[in-house]
Structure formats: structure tokens, C-alpha cells
Motif scaffolding. Structure first.
Motif, short mmCIF file in Angstrom:
data_model
loop_
_atom_site.label_atom_id
_atom_site.label_comp_id
_atom_site.label_asym_id
_atom_site.label_seq_id
_atom_site.Cartn_x
_atom_site.Cartn_y
_atom_site.Cartn_z
N ARG A 69 24.23 -38.40 45.01
CA ARG A 69 23.86 -37.35 45.97
C ARG A 69 22.47 -37.61 46.53
NH1 ARG A 69 24.70 -32.30 42.32
NH2 ARG A 69 24.42 -33.87 40.71
N SER A 102 22.69 -32.99 49.24
CA SER A 102 22.97 -31.94 48.27
C SER A 102 21.78 -31.01 48.20
CB SER A 102 23.22 -32.56 46.88
OG SER A 102 23.39 -31.55 45.91
N SER A 151 28.45 -35.79 47.30
CA SER A 151 27.93 -34.93 48.35
C SER A 151 28.04 -33.49 47.90
CB SER A 151 28.71 -35.13 49.66
OG SER A 151 30.05 -34.75 49.51
#
Length: 420
Positions: free
Chosen positions: A231, A266, A18
Motif C-alpha cells: 500500500r 491507503s 490498495s
């Protein structure tokens, strides 16, 4: 030997999957631990993002994370971090001076850290080793239609680092060629050191263990399961997998298929909702379960629960997720980009896909999901392939590289002083 590792924009203590935390965090944390366990003293300097953590975190003997205050703790995105380069570099210099520390070598990670490392190298007169992890020119070359290009300012900064670092470390030969092609890097200044995986943690599970993993994740025991770990951003390709799943179910609406997408958003515009909305729009939302990022000890459950792990990135310097999944005995379907053709043995431990089109990915996934014998054989072969990559080996190669550049430092410093 004392090493100053620079990881300005993300801490190795941060949860991968993340924000800006990903494979680079795993790389830094894993190599630093292994170096420390061989007696090398490692300080990892990163930007402080919360006051509660304190300035110095003692991770284990010989390994510390130093949190440097540079800008506000929160609310500063990665695009704004260049404004804090001077503050961060000053904080590193102050810490080292107050603690009376002398480092033998600097190893910077990512271009922001490389700029800081370049300054520290000239102040401390010790060699600079740099690992880019990603490059602006390469990302722009492989960018997806939905992503924003990397800035020219970043590319210029990367060029400066390439021109001034004592040694550049890359994961694969392809990365070395990219440095030569896009940044005119001198071949002798580049060393290829493949990363590794925690093959003691990521191991295959028994049939009973796999059932337990699926129960823990709320996944039907008899479904075929595809997992994505990483992500949630366009460059990593979760949208490619979602569209491929929609194509598979269009072809066969009764296919017993489930998908796990494990990761956090992200980038400025990325949100989990955009991928949930895409799944709703394509009519596959009930087949997909979104999970928050999780530590490696829990991530192994995801790998073991899956029949196949998908890595549809538009580029990867190596592909740590692919190696971890294979170490856990799960074959991988991955894009044929970057270092993934090395991380995945095509036709043996997984399948490489030549495009990001939904139909091509649906074909590749169906090839494994519908052929139990081939998938099981690939899973068995995957364990052996992943065993070729280990963090102790990576760290040993780095230590050897450090010793080499340290030996040549006196000549470089002497010639620089003489030239001045």
C-alpha cells in the motif's frame, strides 16, 4: 468444526495493495481456504461495500464470505467504521439466527472485528480467538514523521479485547512481547503461529522467464531493478525507497537502475500523486514506474522481474511481501523492525537495515545491486528460507488452537453463569 471469522473493515475477496486491503487480507483468505480444505466450515463475515456482490459468496466448498450491510456501501472511511459496530454485530447475529447456524469458535481479525467478536462470544457462549495484525501502541511507537498517530480510543478498545479474548494469536515472539509490554497480556493467553506464503505460486523463474516478465512490465532487460509491493502510505515507506534511489543516482548518475512501485493509496490523505511528485522533485521520476495493485497470479511477475525487493516499512507484524519475494527467488532489503528479522534471514536471504535514512538504504541496496555473486547466492538461499513458512502449516496450527479453546469453553461458560 464451524468457525466464524470476523473481518469487518476489509474483505478477503478485496485486492490487496490498495485502500485498507493488505497482508491481513492475504492472511485471512489463505488460512480460511486451507482450513476449509481440511473439512473445517468457515464463514468470513465482512462489511458489504457493494450490493452487486450479494449477501453470500460461495468461495469454495466449506468456505463462504458473508457480506453484512452496515452503513453506506461507499464513502465510509475506516476512521468512521466504529459508528457501525452495533449495526454490523446485529447483522451477524441476524444472519446466524435466520440460517440456524451454531459456531464452535470465533476468530476476529483487527481491533474493529475484535470488538464485534467480543460481543458475539458472550451471546453465543463460544470461545473468541483474536489476531490484532497491528496494534495502536506499537504503530505509535514506530510512527514516521509524516504519519498521524493512532487514537487513544483504538488503544482502549484493543485493551478490552486483550482482557477478554480466550486466546490471542500473533505472528512472532516480538508481537507477543508487545502485547505483554503495552497491554499487560497474560503470556499463557498468547499463541505464536507464523503465517505463510503460497510457495506453489511464488516460485523462481528461469532466466528466460525473468526476461519475459521484464518485457511484460516494460522494464529494460539489462537494468538493475528494485521493486516495492504494498500500500502507498507513509507507514509502508515508499518514500524511503524513492529517497534512497535519489541518493544512489546522486552518487552515480549513470547507474542503470529502474524501480517498480506496485500498489495503491491507503488512508485519508494518501495519493499516488504524492509519491510521483516526490520522485519528480528528487529528479528520479523517469527511473520509477508505478503499477496498480495486482492479484497474486500477476504479482509473481513483479517479484521475478526484480533483482531486489525493498520492504522499508516502519513496522510489520510479519512481512508477507518479504516471504513471497524470497519464495520467488528474489533477495530482500528490509527494515529491521517487527517480524521482518524473522521473515528475512539477514546476510543469507537478504539484508536488514537499521534505519530509514536514505543514505543507509542506498548503501544496503548498492551492496546487493553491485555484487552479482552475492545477490544470486542470496536469491537461491531465499527460496529455502521462504519454504519454512506455509499456509497449510499455519492453518493446521490454527485448527489445533481452535480445538484446544473449544475444549475449555464449557468450564468458562459454567463459571460465568455461576458467577452471574
Amino acid at each position: 468444526m464451524r468457525v466464524a471469522m470476523i473481518s469487518m473493515h476489509t474483505s478477503p475477496l478485496q485486492q490487496p495493495g490498495s485502500g485498507d486491503a493488505g497482508g491481513m487480507n492475504v492472511y485471512i483468505a489463505s488460512t480460511a481456504r486451507q482450513l476449509a480444505r481440511t473439512g473445517v466450515s468457515v464463514d468470513v463475515f465482512t462489511r458489504a461495500t457493494r450490493p452487486s456482490q450479494g449477501e453470500v459468496v460461495e468461495v469454495e466448498p466449506n468456505l463462504r464470505v458473508i457480506n453484512i450491510v452496515a452503513g453506506p456501501y461507499e464513502g465510509l472511511d475506516k476512521e468512521s467504521l466504529p459508528t457501525q459496530l452495533a449495526a454490523f454485530a446485529g447483522g451477524v447475529l441476524l444472519f446466524a439466527r435466520c440460517a440456524a447456524l451454531n459456531y464452535d469458535v470465533i476468530h476476529s481479525h483487527y481491533w474493529l472485528s475484535g470488538q464485534v467478536g467480543w460481543l458475539l462470544r458472550d451471546v453465543w457462549q463460544v470461545p473468541l480467538v483474536h489476531t490484532a495484525h497491528t496494534l495502536a501502541a506499537v504503530k505509535n511507537e514506530h510512527i514516521s514523521a509524516e504519519d498521524s498517530p493512532e487514537s487513544e480510543a483504538r488503544r482502549i478498545c484493543e485493551q478490552q479485547i486483550v482482557d477478554n479474548a480466550d486466546q490471542l494469536v500473533v505472528n512472532t515472539r516480538e508481537e507477543a512481547l508487545n502485547l505483554e509490554r503495552h497491554y499487560d497480556a497474560v503470556p499463557d493467553s498468547i499463541t505464536v503461529i507464523p503465517p505463510g506464503a503460497d510457495t506453489e505460486l511464488f516460485t523462481p523463474g528461469t532466466e528466460r522467464a525473468t526476461e519475459r516478465c521484464r518485457r511484460e512490465l516494460g522494464i529494460p532487460l539489462h537494468a538493475k531493478v528494485v521493486a516495492f509491493v504494498g500500500r502507498l502510505q507513509e507507514f509502508k515507506g515508499p518514500q524511503v525507497l524513492i529517497r534512497a534511489v535519489a541518493e544512489l543516482l546522486r552518487r552515480d548518475p549513470h547507474r542503470n537502475l529502474r524501480v517498480i512501485i506496485c500498489g495503491g493509496p491507503s488512508g485519508r490523505s494518501a495519493t499516488p500523486e504524492q509519491y510521483r511528485e516526490l520522485a519528480e522533485e528528487l529528479g528520479v521520476a523517469r527511473r520509477i514506474r508505478f503499477l496498480d495493485p495486482r492479484p497474486p497470479e500477476e504479482l509473481v511477475t513483479v517479484y521475478r522481474a526484480a533483482d531486489v525487493v525493498a520492504v522499508p516499512s516502519y513496522n510489520e507484524s510479519f512481512g508477507l511481501v518479504a516471504v513471497e519475494a524470497q519464495a520467488a527467488g528474489t533477495p530482500v532489503v528490509a527494515a529491521r523492525v517487527g517480524g521482518l528479522p524473522i521473515a528475512v534471514a539477514d546476510g543469507k536471504s537478504g539484508v536488514l537495515v537499521d534505519s530509514h535514512e536514505a543514505s543507509a538504504w542506498a548503501d544496503a541496496l548498492a551492496c546487493l545491486l553491485d555484487d552479482d555473486a552475492a545477490r544470486i547466492a542470496m536469491g537461491e538461499a531465499a527460496v529455502g528460507h521462504a519454504a519454512e513458512f506455509s499456509w497449510p502449516r499455519t492453518a493446521a496450527n490454527l485448527a489445533e488452537l481452535y480445538r484446544g479453546v473449544i475444549e475449555h469453553t464449557p468450564e468458562r461458560c459454567y463459571s460465568r453463569r455461576a458467577a452471574g
